[in-house]
Write an enzyme that holds these catalytic residues in place. Structure first.
Site, PDB file in Angstrom:
ATOM      1  N   CYS A  76     -84.171 -26.328 -41.033  1.00  0.00           N
ATOM      2  CA  CYS A  76     -85.419 -25.810 -41.608  1.00  0.00           C
ATOM      3  C   CYS A  76     -85.267 -25.642 -43.119  1.00  0.00           C
ATOM      4  O   CYS A  76     -85.122 -26.624 -43.834  1.00  0.00           O
ATOM      5  CB  CYS A  76     -85.825 -24.512 -40.902  1.00  0.00           C
ATOM      6  SG  CYS A  76     -87.500 -23.971 -41.303  1.00  0.00           S
ATOM      7  N   HIS A 195     -86.311 -26.414 -35.571  1.00  0.00           N
ATOM      8  CA  HIS A 195     -85.269 -25.470 -35.161  1.00  0.00           C
ATOM      9  C   HIS A 195     -84.646 -25.937 -33.839  1.00  0.00           C
ATOM     10  O   HIS A 195     -85.205 -25.650 -32.786  1.00  0.00           O
ATOM     11  CB  HIS A 195     -85.869 -24.072 -34.974  1.00  0.00           C
ATOM     12  CG  HIS A 195     -86.210 -23.406 -36.262  1.00  0.00           C
ATOM     13  ND1 HIS A 195     -85.323 -22.623 -36.958  1.00  0.00           N
ATOM     14  CD2 HIS A 195     -87.341 -23.439 -37.001  1.00  0.00           C
ATOM     15  CE1 HIS A 195     -85.882 -22.180 -38.067  1.00  0.00           C
ATOM     16  NE2 HIS A 195     -87.113 -22.662 -38.128  1.00  0.00           N
ATOM     17  N   GLU A 197     -82.233 -24.730 -32.338  1.00  0.00           N
ATOM     18  CA  GLU A 197     -81.835 -23.549 -31.557  1.00  0.00           C
ATOM     19  C   GLU A 197     -83.016 -22.906 -30.844  1.00  0.00           C
ATOM     20  O   GLU A 197     -82.830 -22.039 -29.999  1.00  0.00           O
ATOM     21  CB  GLU A 197     -81.123 -22.536 -32.470  1.00  0.00           C
ATOM     22  CG  GLU A 197     -82.019 -21.706 -33.383  1.00  0.00           C
ATOM     23  CD  GLU A 197     -82.492 -22.425 -34.645  1.00  0.00           C
ATOM     24  OE1 GLU A 197     -82.316 -23.663 -34.744  1.00  0.00           O
ATOM     25  OE2 GLU A 197     -83.060 -21.750 -35.534  1.00  0.00           O
TER      26      GLU A 197
END
Lengths: 216, 251
Positions: A76, A195, A197
């Site tokens: 990001c 992202h 994650e």
């Protein structure tokens, strides 16, 4: 050891959670001595470009990051910081990639860009700028990060600024009103605008791929 | 293409998931981590947890369960309910929440939205608005929808956008709990007047209701009962939306 860069800005927790889930050993640190000894570095995306660069500068991390030879992943904001400059408060960044990070135009699209969007490859690597922007999308970025990931998978995005698509180092692009660069790579430096994650199983797979990238 | 988001909402009290009908008459529906994990595996795009705990004492448990949720689900989640300081926002983000939603406290102190957005970025600050039709426009209600304020909902939402919030979580008090559909008039009025994403909430009883809200301009739809009681799976809802040309995430 994998080092997740701590630049005192908030939510590093979820990158750590994903690494734990993948059973990867890591440490969270902003110490230049620790970062320069890392065998893999992740720069997560948190906060504003200005605050992040100030923090990296204060911690003496700018030159350490610029000089890394080990696999590096910017997530990001971490991708945006790889470029020369960000329009966010007109901030000079790490300058590892040429180009400027710009803000989405709120008269064209809603800002921030929030949600799940797809990543396509960029056709004709190394071709001229004009050809790159008009060339049809190819299904998948040609990057080790995307091995084993189905084409047209969705990833989670949350950002107001974006990287250029017309760069020789842009490998993946995403459509939000217009195309922007969502996956970049230059030598050992990788960046993803989404992202991983927070992108479910597919995102975890991409992170696992990064953990398997060999040092050059 | 950007997918429209399907967001199950879990109301939490004292660390347990409950669901209110018109904000009263609670039914226990389970553990936040267990339910959140189930929705994650079923293909939810995001989760919202609203802490409706009444007492300060019980609210201290929030950080604990937020951490537990963040440990086991790898999609974004928002936490809201009773948040009134920048320090509380920080604690929740630090615990692993991706976004924090602010409601009543912002009505009392709008600058809280500006401070939180500047400190952590617009993208993680959600303004939650409970709105109700009063015959002369929609008014903002606070304290779980119990107290009417003088604020006009549309003006308040525009002010929130100016103060820097990244998203609006819009609940219609008129339709919440009815399962007869979202308040499409309110939703249309709001989406037409701002340039940040809107999550529609209140009234979902069927996949058709979600479709209507997305067609009116919602970027995401929040629903509780239709998922909690296994009336529809997330996959069924997404199949239905895809058949109706709404872009949804299928991986």
């Amino acid at each position: 050891m994998i080092v997740v860069i701590d630049y005192k800005a908030g939510n590093l927790y979820n990158v750590g959670n994903a690494l734990k889930y993948l059973k990867a050993e890591f440490t969270v640190s902003g110490d230049p001595a620790v970062v320069s000894q890392a065998d893999r570095v992740i720069l997560p995306g948190v906060g504003s470009a200005r605050a992040a660069m100030e923090s990296l500068t204060e911690q003496g991390l700018v030159e350490v990051l610029q000089g890394l030879r080990v696999p590096f992943l910017g997530i990001c904001l971490g991708l945006q910081l790889l470029f020369e400059v960000s329009d966010e408060d007109n901030t000079p960044c790490l300058g590892l990639l040429p180009g400027t990070v710009r803000r989405f135009n709120s008269s064209q699209v809603k800002v921030p860009h929030i949600g799940w969007n797809q990543v396509s490859g960029v056709a004709g690597q190394g071709s001229k700028r004009s050809e790159r922007t008009i060339a049809p999308a190819v299904p998948q970025p040609s990057s080790k990060l995307f091995e084993g990931i189905p084409a047209e998978s969705f990833f989670y995005f949350l950002h107001s600024y974006f990287a250029p698509v017309e760069s020789p180092f842009t490998l993946g692009k995403t459509d939000y009103g217009d195309w922007f660069g969502s996956v970049v790579a230059r030598e050992n430096f990788y960046g993803v605008q989404f992202h991983p994650e927070r992108s479910g199983e597919i995102g975890l797979k991409m992170l696992q791929n990064f953990l398997e990238v060999q040092s050059s | 293409m950007l997918a429209k988001r399907i967001i199950p909402c879990l109301d939490v009290a004292g660390g347990r998931v409950v669901k209110g009908v018109h904000f009263v008459d609670l039914k226990d529906a389970g553990d936040p981590v267990e339910l959140g994990g189930r929705y994650y595996r079923e293909g939810a795009d995001e989760l919202v947890f609203l802490d409706i705990t009444a007492t300060v004492e019980e609210r201290k448990t929030v950080v604990d369960w937020v951490k537990r949720v963040a440990d086991s689900i790898f999609i974004p989640f928002t936490v809201g309910g009773g948040i009134s300081t920048v320090a509380q926002v920080y604690d929740l983000l630090r615990a692993g929440a991706d976004k924090v939603s602010i409601n009543s406290a912002a009505v009392k102190n709008p600058e809280l939205l500006g401070e939180a957005s500047r400190a952590f970025g617009s993208q993680c600050i959600v303004l939650a608005v409970d709105a109700k039709w009063t015959g002369a426009g929609w008014k903002v209600f606070v304290s779980g929808g119990r107290i009417e304020t003088a604020r006009d909902a549309l003006e308040w939402i525009r002010q929130g956008e100016e103060l820097g919030v990244g998203e609006i979580l819009l609940t219609s008090m008129d339709s919440d709990g009815t399962q007869e559909g979202y308040d499409l008039k309110l939703l249309g009025a709001v989406t037409a007047s701002i340039r940040i994403p809107v999550i529609a909430s209140g009234g979902a009883g069927s996949p058709e209701h979600l479709l209507e809200a997305l067609r009116v301009g919602a970027d995401a739809v929040l629903a509780a009962s239709i998922f909690h009681y296994d009336r529809y799976s997330i996959a069924q809802v997404k199949d239905y939306l895809a058949e109706n040309s709404i872009p949804v995430r299928r991986n």
